[in-house]
Design a protein around this motif. Sequence first.
Motif, mmCIF file in Angstrom:
data_model
loop_
_atom_site.group_PDB
_atom_site.id
_atom_site.type_symbol
_atom_site.label_atom_id
_atom_site.label_comp_id
_atom_site.label_asym_id
_atom_site.label_seq_id
_atom_site.Cartn_x
_atom_site.Cartn_y
_atom_site.Cartn_z
ATOM 1 N N ALA A 192 0.807 -1.220 0.000
ATOM 2 C CA ALA A 192 0.000 0.000 0.000
ATOM 3 C C ALA A 192 0.839 1.269 0.000
ATOM 4 O O ALA A 192 0.401 2.308 -0.502
ATOM 5 N N ASN B 290 1.230 2.118 -3.760
ATOM 6 C CA ASN B 290 -0.022 2.458 -4.433
ATOM 7 C C ASN B 290 -1.137 1.636 -3.800
ATOM 8 O O ASN B 290 -0.945 0.449 -3.497
ATOM 9 N N GLU B 291 -2.277 2.241 -3.629
ATOM 10 C CA GLU B 291 -3.394 1.568 -2.977
ATOM 11 C C GLU B 291 -3.779 0.275 -3.691
ATOM 12 O O GLU B 291 -4.235 -0.686 -3.057
ATOM 13 N N LYS B 292 -3.564 0.218 -4.996
ATOM 14 C CA LYS B 292 -3.947 -0.987 -5.727
ATOM 15 C C LYS B 292 -3.099 -2.195 -5.352
ATOM 16 O O LYS B 292 -3.461 -3.343 -5.656
ATOM 17 N N TYR B 293 -1.979 -1.941 -4.679
ATOM 18 C CA TYR B 293 -1.112 -3.041 -4.249
ATOM 19 C C TYR B 293 -1.318 -3.414 -2.789
ATOM 20 O O TYR B 293 -0.552 -4.205 -2.236
ATOM 21 N N ARG B 294 -2.332 -2.843 -2.167
ATOM 22 C CA ARG B 294 -2.620 -3.205 -0.785
ATOM 23 C C ARG B 294 -2.849 -4.708 -0.687
ATOM 24 O O ARG B 294 -3.535 -5.295 -1.519
#
Length: 286
Positions: free
Chosen positions: A103, A106-110
């Motif tokens: 995260a 990038n939030e998409k990798y949380r």
Amino acid sequence: MAVRFTLALGLGILSALAGSVGVVHAQNIVAHRGASFDAPENTVASMKLAFEQGADGVEADFYLSSDGEIVCIHDADTKRTAGVKHVIVKTPLAELRKLDVGAWKNEKYRGEKIPTFAEIAETIPAVKKFIIELKTGPEIVAPLKEALAKTKLKDDQILIICFNEKTVAECKKLLPNLKCHWLTGYKQNEKTGEWTPTLDEVVATLERSKADGLGTQGDMKHVDAEFIKELCDEGHCEFHVWTIDNPKVAKYYQKLKPWGITTNKPGFIREQLNAKSTKVPAAAAK
């Protein structure tokens, strides 16, 4: 050791050697901690993305957890990538696996976790390279040997790299069939202008450790055409450079025929190396 040429003269030598040669390809474009410019470093996601971007191989960093598991992370603790501090060698794998190391990028990798060695090894396609950086002393080598035996990787897919001379020597002892490069950066004395380690010191370390090659910081002020020529004259022609995101610098080293060029931007650097010109917007070259 002969007095080394200036960078400008070194570039002249390089230009003369290159002659009318067309596009020259580095043997391997290696993704530094995976495609770490775009994805969270040292995660399964960053390794997979690196291969999607056309990398020839990925470089990943490894420590031992407190319970002897090999885990993929660059720093000695988790503060930078997880937001909370756990010292790797003092923390068991189960606790490390509870942390989110995606995260921050990038939030998409949380949800990305600290991977095990086995999980990273599973991302390596059959025709690609796996560059294993060992971040500890020699104690990690025996567990690494066991872990490698459980994979489908072939010897020629693997390159082990390490700053620790004793760890390199242990690799050559326990894993003689695998290539291992000793890593070094350089510092310049502000008063004398001298660089350390010197070329003589580099050569001595390579010979003591029985390393197969040198993993050198790509500093054109010191590691230039003359440096590489003298290194080769001493019987150590195999080298790779790190970490190169500027296409002009990559092109310079490419013509010196390294084993590989390590970069945070594998797709971008490959594209630029194959282009007729390395003129790119200043922002893209940073």
